[in-house]
Design an enzyme around this catalytic site. Sequence first.
Site: not given
Ligand code: NOJ
Ligand code: CA
Length: 712
Positions: A176, A481, A499, A505
């Site tokens: 990330e 993750e 992801e 985000e």
């Molecule tokens: C990280 C994730 O990428 C995100 O989409 C999620 O809302 C949070 N973790 C909480 O699980």
């Molecule tokens: Ca994430």
Amino acid sequence: MRLKTLLALLLALTASAVLYAQQSLKTFSPSGYIQLETVLNNTGELQYRLLFKNKEAVGLSSLGLRLSTPAIELNRFSVVNIDSTSKDETWETVWGEDHRIRNNYREIAYLLQNKSSTPVKLRIVFRVFNDGVGFRYEFPQQDALHHFVVADELTGFAMTGDHKTFWIPGDYDTNEYAYYTSPLSKIDASGGGSAQEIHAKTFFDKNAVQTPLMMKSADGLYLNIHEAALLNYPAMNLVLDKATLKFHTQLVPDAVGNKAYLQTPAKTPWRTVLVSDKAPDILSSRTILNLNDPSVIGDSSWIHPQKYVGIWWEMHVGKSSWDYSGSQVGSQQATRVPHGANTANVKRYIDFAARHGFDGVLVEGWNTGWEDWFGQWKEDVFDFVTPYPDFNVQELSDYAKSKKVKIIMHHETSGSVTNYERWMDTAYRFMKRYNYDAVKTGYVGRIIPRGEHHDGQWMVRHFERVARKTAGYKIMVNMHESVRLTGLHRTFPNWIASEAARGNEFNAWSSGNPPEHETILPFTRLMGGPMDYTPGIFKIKMSYYDSTKKEQVHTTLTKQLALYVTMYSPLQMAADLPENYEANLPAFQFIKDVAADWEETRILDAEPGDYIITARKARGKDSWFIGAITDESARQFTTSLHFLDAGKTYIATIYRDADNADWKSNPEAYVVEKFVVTAKMALKLKLAPGGGTAISLLPATAAETKGIKKYK
Ligand code: NOJ
Ligand code: CA
């Protein structure tokens, strides 16, 4: 006629694996442009070299493995046998960027015997495609080797110049990171591990980078190194020797430092090198998919690409919480916000989804455990079946059904994979009982079993187990993750997205993703498969939610629209809040119209780190969509519509940056225009700094085009 036959004959001769010198073999791609040279030197080392149009793309590079149990180096060989074969087939995707994919390659396989006191047999198989090469190690079943432990893989990649490189730090736990762009010689990952707001990272070497690694040589070759079909083996990082510009492989270790536990017969993932003198060819490559096995799912009619909304962004922007008590996850702050996943709010999202034609509603924070979450490295946090008291599972299941919408399940494992594995069957049965057919999983934090890494063999096996088990329940899965993707969605088409990179985000609560980010991701992370990037943010600046906030999305609004085309995924979120869409219906129309599954894809123009223009035709339909995005620089393009059906007239709806738009100072200013267009026309696109243009091209009858201007 005769000349043609002669030419064909000549081509066939030069293009097949020709014994070149005693120790060196050349294998040409079907097109003849790519040439793989395999060389067995006097000491018995097998090396490879890759050429593109006679230019060296990868210099002479090493191959082999080092085992620890039994302790043997597999890098000095005598040749037992060499086989060559070829393939040209076309297969159909369950979903994808293209409906049909051509798999066309020449293969050469060495059966080798190790020259040590314990002779072991190893096969090295190379496939040469028109856009690159894939190779892997195979361990046949044999008396000399049953169980074994891989200590190191000795695969090298010798670069032939100080290429411009788009890289993120090598890491055993996370991908990330924001991208760095530098010459190979300037790679310095030591700073990369800090200040990128990532929860669990395991950075290990300042010269280490991750794949997919994108490079461009001074003389205009585009190179991409990655892997395909990563199963039962750890992910590969690359470590650069700055003196020689050679990469060596660093596999992700397990808790005791071993890399992989295997038993013959066994095979490693494919190592891939893609090469072209045109950047769009890299994005159009299907070689990684072709190196994966066909689908193991017989009836895939239950798997469907879709667009979804969700109780999600409102938590990321701090309007509501995952945690029932209303405290913000990860913060000790005293101010409380409402719990997001309450029955009334979920119904509001279901109504919104039904009204605007979305298939799914993701609900995060519905189950107990969030109050106990974040950074604890604790084994039992979530049970995946106990809702918070204000989330009525039965009522919401019935309500969603009545509105023809599906709720998407959320399983945050908190990295406690032992716990998740104990709950998986129960959790999937719970989903089926309440009519859920898709789950988003998450692995935030350090992994349990303690000492394991997100990208090690143990977790790679876990991700495969999840893909297979969910398939058994007819459940689609989107993994956050997770390990980076390697084309496994061909084999497990219910694994509809991951992801595994820095998603949208980060723009909500961190320094975010710079404007160039999305012009790099398709050349890197997305080479392995679809990403749940969660585009579609209309309220660009977080000061809208809290005047003290400085965070923002680093794009204009219409670039967020273009991302639905640029960032391929069969699972696309409209990530912003319903009220932000309702306040912006003209722009929202594009998200409603855009397809999530494609008949074919054309990369019209691209340069990594600068811009990408993509056109895709909706699967089974006559409509096309274009996404054009730029980095921080304003750019103009003239984009020909030659790919449209010559006999048809289309209405083009163009969603573009307003003339004074700018990702930083004026990101939400946009214009929507409609024109009548045909295949003979070319559109002039003007992208603002950090901007983008999204275009829908829908075939129209004469009556429908009445009153709409012809494009000039
Ligand atoms: C990280 C994730 O990428 C995100 O989409 C999620 O809302 C949070 N973790 C909480 O699980
Ligand atoms: Ca994430």
